[in-house]
Write a protein that holds these residues in place. Structure first.
Motif, PDB file in Angstrom:
ATOM      1  N   GLN A  31       0.812  -1.214   0.000  1.00  0.00           N
ATOM      2  CA  GLN A  31       0.000   0.000   0.000  1.00  0.00           C
ATOM      3  C   GLN A  31       0.848   1.269   0.000  1.00  0.00           C
ATOM      4  N   ASP A  32       2.113   1.156   0.438  1.00  0.00           N
ATOM      5  CA  ASP A  32       2.986   2.340   0.486  1.00  0.00           C
ATOM      6  C   ASP A  32       3.982   2.368  -0.675  1.00  0.00           C
ATOM      7  N   ILE A  33       3.687   1.645  -1.751  1.00  0.00           N
ATOM      8  CA  ILE A  33       4.618   1.563  -2.881  1.00  0.00           C
ATOM      9  C   ILE A  33       4.899   2.931  -3.495  1.00  0.00           C
ATOM     10  N   CYS A  34       3.887   3.787  -3.545  1.00  0.00           N
ATOM     11  CA  CYS A  34       4.088   5.119  -4.146  1.00  0.00           C
ATOM     12  C   CYS A  34       5.051   5.937  -3.300  1.00  0.00           C
ATOM     13  N   GLU A  35       4.871   5.912  -1.992  1.00  0.00           N
ATOM     14  CA  GLU A  35       5.731   6.679  -1.085  1.00  0.00           C
ATOM     15  C   GLU A  35       7.149   6.120  -1.084  1.00  0.00           C
ATOM     16  N   GLN A  36       7.257   4.793  -1.070  1.00  0.00           N
ATOM     17  CA  GLN A  36       8.566   4.164  -1.004  1.00  0.00           C
ATOM     18  C   GLN A  36       9.397   4.426  -2.262  1.00  0.00           C
ATOM     19  N   THR A  37       8.789   4.567  -3.379  1.00  0.00           N
ATOM     20  CA  THR A  37       9.508   4.765  -4.655  1.00  0.00           C
ATOM     21  C   THR A  37       9.630   6.229  -5.042  1.00  0.00           C
ATOM     22  N   GLY A  40       4.148  10.495  -5.755  1.00  0.00           N
ATOM     23  CA  GLY A  40       3.190  11.227  -4.947  1.00  0.00           C
ATOM     24  C   GLY A  40       2.111  10.314  -4.380  1.00  0.00           C
ATOM     25  N   ASP A  41       0.936  10.892  -4.188  1.00  0.00           N
ATOM     26  CA  ASP A  41      -0.167  10.137  -3.594  1.00  0.00           C
ATOM     27  C   ASP A  41      -0.649   9.029  -4.521  1.00  0.00           C
ATOM     28  N   ARG A  42      -1.338   8.059  -3.885  1.00  0.00           N
ATOM     29  CA  ARG A  42      -1.911   6.976  -4.675  1.00  0.00           C
ATOM     30  C   ARG A  42      -3.148   7.460  -5.417  1.00  0.00           C
ATOM     31  N   LYS A  43      -3.313   6.897  -6.615  1.00  0.00           N
ATOM     32  CA  LYS A  43      -4.531   7.190  -7.368  1.00  0.00           C
ATOM     33  C   LYS A  43      -5.654   6.269  -6.897  1.00  0.00           C
ATOM     34  N   SER A  44      -6.829   6.458  -7.472  1.00  0.00           N
ATOM     35  CA  SER A  44      -7.987   5.665  -7.075  1.00  0.00           C
ATOM     36  C   SER A  44      -7.731   4.191  -7.331  1.00  0.00           C
ATOM     37  N   HIS A  53      -0.137  -5.764 -15.881  1.00  0.00           N
ATOM     38  CA  HIS A  53       0.548  -5.327 -14.678  1.00  0.00           C
ATOM     39  C   HIS A  53       0.686  -3.811 -14.742  1.00  0.00           C
ATOM     40  N   CYS A  54       0.238  -3.133 -13.692  1.00  0.00           N
ATOM     41  CA  CYS A  54       0.255  -1.665 -13.678  1.00  0.00           C
ATOM     42  C   CYS A  54       1.670  -1.122 -13.543  1.00  0.00           C
ATOM     43  N   ARG A  55       1.833   0.087 -14.019  1.00  0.00           N
ATOM     44  CA  ARG A  55       3.067   0.836 -13.804  1.00  0.00           C
ATOM     45  C   ARG A  55       2.832   1.869 -12.718  1.00  0.00           C
ATOM     46  N   LEU A  56       3.921   2.313 -12.089  1.00  0.00           N
ATOM     47  CA  LEU A  56       3.803   3.289 -11.012  1.00  0.00           C
ATOM     48  C   LEU A  56       3.121   4.569 -11.482  1.00  0.00           C
ATOM     49  N   LEU A  57       3.426   4.983 -12.692  1.00  0.00           N
ATOM     50  CA  LEU A  57       2.838   6.219 -13.203  1.00  0.00           C
ATOM     51  C   LEU A  57       1.331   6.101 -13.389  1.00  0.00           C
ATOM     52  N   GLU A  58       0.836   4.865 -13.520  1.00  0.00           N
ATOM     53  CA  GLU A  58      -0.592   4.673 -13.712  1.00  0.00           C
ATOM     54  C   GLU A  58      -1.364   4.699 -12.394  1.00  0.00           C
ATOM     55  N   PRO A  62       2.633  11.738  -9.948  1.00  0.00           N
ATOM     56  CA  PRO A  62       4.055  12.062 -10.127  1.00  0.00           C
ATOM     57  C   PRO A  62       4.579  12.842  -8.933  1.00  0.00           C
ATOM     58  N   PRO A  63       5.883  12.831  -8.704  1.00  0.00           N
ATOM     59  CA  PRO A  63       6.452  13.583  -7.581  1.00  0.00           C
ATOM     60  C   PRO A  63       6.090  15.057  -7.671  1.00  0.00           C
ATOM     61  N   ALA A  64       5.929  15.678  -6.510  1.00  0.00           N
ATOM     62  CA  ALA A  64       5.557  17.098  -6.478  1.00  0.00           C
ATOM     63  C   ALA A  64       6.666  17.968  -7.018  1.00  0.00           C
ATOM     64  N   ALA A  65       7.894  17.580  -6.859  1.00  0.00           N
ATOM     65  CA  ALA A  65       9.032  18.369  -7.338  1.00  0.00           C
ATOM     66  C   ALA A  65      10.134  17.414  -7.764  1.00  0.00           C
ATOM     67  N   VAL A  66      10.969  17.896  -8.633  1.00  0.00           N
ATOM     68  CA  VAL A  66      12.087  17.089  -9.098  1.00  0.00           C
ATOM     69  C   VAL A  66      13.135  17.033  -8.001  1.00  0.00           C
ATOM     70  N   VAL A  67      13.503  15.840  -7.594  1.00  0.00           N
ATOM     71  CA  VAL A  67      14.495  15.661  -6.546  1.00  0.00           C
ATOM     72  C   VAL A  67      15.785  15.157  -7.185  1.00  0.00           C
ATOM     73  N   CYS A  68      16.850  15.868  -6.990  1.00  0.00           N
ATOM     74  CA  CYS A  68      18.134  15.497  -7.579  1.00  0.00           C
ATOM     75  C   CYS A  68      18.795  14.435  -6.710  1.00  0.00           C
ATOM     76  N   ARG A  69      18.354  13.216  -6.857  1.00  0.00           N
ATOM     77  CA  ARG A  69      18.917  12.092  -6.123  1.00  0.00           C
ATOM     78  C   ARG A  69      18.930  10.897  -7.058  1.00  0.00           C
ATOM     79  N   PRO A  70      19.710   9.878  -6.717  1.00  0.00           N
ATOM     80  CA  PRO A  70      19.752   8.693  -7.580  1.00  0.00           C
ATOM     81  C   PRO A  70      18.377   8.051  -7.708  1.00  0.00           C
ATOM     82  N   GLN A  71      18.099   7.524  -8.881  1.00  0.00           N
ATOM     83  CA  GLN A  71      16.826   6.856  -9.133  1.00  0.00           C
ATOM     84  C   GLN A  71      16.846   5.458  -8.543  1.00  0.00           C
ATOM     85  N   THR A  72      15.697   4.986  -8.163  1.00  0.00           N
ATOM     86  CA  THR A  72      15.568   3.609  -7.675  1.00  0.00           C
ATOM     87  C   THR A  72      15.029   2.738  -8.804  1.00  0.00           C
ATOM     88  N   CYS A  73      15.199   1.450  -8.651  1.00  0.00           N
ATOM     89  CA  CYS A  73      14.696   0.535  -9.678  1.00  0.00           C
ATOM     90  C   CYS A  73      13.176   0.582  -9.755  1.00  0.00           C
TER      91      CYS A  73
END
Length: 308
Positions: A31-37, A40-44, A53-58, A62-73
């Motif tokens: 349930q916290d996959i969006c926060e962990q990756t 932003g908030d979960r969609k409906s 199989h859904c993608r995270l973007l679906e 999207p993140p509220a702001a661009v964060v300059c940090r390494p990307q996760t898998c």
């Protein structure tokens, strides 16, 4: 209303049988996959995705702001899709929480090969050449063989172990058109099966009997100027389409009406008279007078004194 509810239920059942919903995605991934990756908030949960199989973007905003940090898998899968590893020829997908080295993950950072997979059935080009013969590439219209260590996916094929496919004049005419030789000053085309060199086909390889270019007086006048005949002492120019000899055009071939040259009498040149050179008179040499030698006579001996 009952019919509408039944239709909606059937439609929802049909979609869920083909495509995953965000509710199923959250149940499978957490349930916290969006926060962990980092999303932003979960969609409906009722959102139906575009694939099984859904993608995270679906399912995540999207993140509220661009964060300059390494990307996760996980973020990488959300952008590229869960099947990115399989499409790239990998066997396994790493955990969503693996952090990559840069701002954007590379396939090799999030995907891996399964060492337990048996690849003993994969043939090498060395084995292929032993099976088909060293001349298999040449027989199949390839210029070169690939490295013998090249490993194929299963049994090798000629296209996997040979390179630089031989282009023929048939390929050349298919691209340029069958009137290409005639349009470029050749009488005939060569046989369509004629092989070309590694650099590809050209007119000189696929066309034959080059028609020699004939120079005309038009070319001569364009090169020498339209007043060339006048400057060479002719009254008129010949027709511009007049063809010249193989050696090229000249004023004799492209001009006519040679004007007669008027002879002019030049005044005689004045003769230059050189003054006579003065004669040099050498003084007479003085004569040397030698003294007269005495006359040669008999020598007379003086009388010797007598003893008393």
């Amino acid at each position: 209303l009952a019919f509408l509810s039944l239709g909606l239920f059937l439609a929802t059942a049909k979609v869920s049988a083909v495509c995953q919903t965000c509710s199923q995605f959250f149940a499978a991934e957490g349930q916290d996959i969006c926060e962990q990756t980092g999303f932003g908030d979960r969609k409906s949960p009722l959102v139906a995705c575009q694939a099984t199989h859904c993608r995270l973007l679906e399912c995540c905003e999207p993140p509220a702001a661009v964060v300059c940090r390494p990307q996760t898998c996980g973020e990488f899968y959300g952008v590229e899709g869960r099947n990115v590893c399989a499409n790239a020829g990998y066997d396994l997908s790493k955990s969503d929480f693996v952090t990559c080295q840069g701002l954007k993950c590379q396939v090799g950072e999030c995907c891996d090969h399964d060492e337990s997979v048996d690849n003993d059935d994969d043939e090498t080009c060395e084995e292929y050449f032993d099976r088909k013969g060293k001349s298999v590439c040449e027989k199949n219209d390839y210029h070169d063989r690939r490295d013998e260590d090249t490993e194929c996916d299963g049994e090798c094929r000629v296209s996997e172990c040979c390179k630089n496919k031989v282009e023929t004049c048939q390929d050349y005419f298919d691209e340029k058109g069958k009137d290409y030789c005639v349009d470029h000053g050749y009488e005939h085309r060569r046989d369509h099966s004629t092989p070309c060199d590694k650099d590809g086909c050209s007119r000189s390889q696929c066309c034959k009997n080059k028609v020699p270019e004939v120079e005309t007086c038009q070319d001569y006048f364009d090169d020498k100027g339209k007043d060339i005949c006048t400057r060479r002492g002719y009254e008129h120019r010949r027709n511009h389409s007049t063809e010249c000899s193989k050696k090229g055009c000249s004023s004799r071939q492209c001009c006519k009406g040679k004007q007669q040259s008027t002879t002019t009498t030049r005044p005689p040149r004045p003769t230059k008279t050189k003054p006579p050179r003065p004669t040099k008179t050498k003084p007479a040499r003085p004569t040397k007078t030698k003294p007269a030698k005495p006359a040669r006579g008999k020598k007379t001996k003086a009388p010797q004194p007598t003893a008393q």
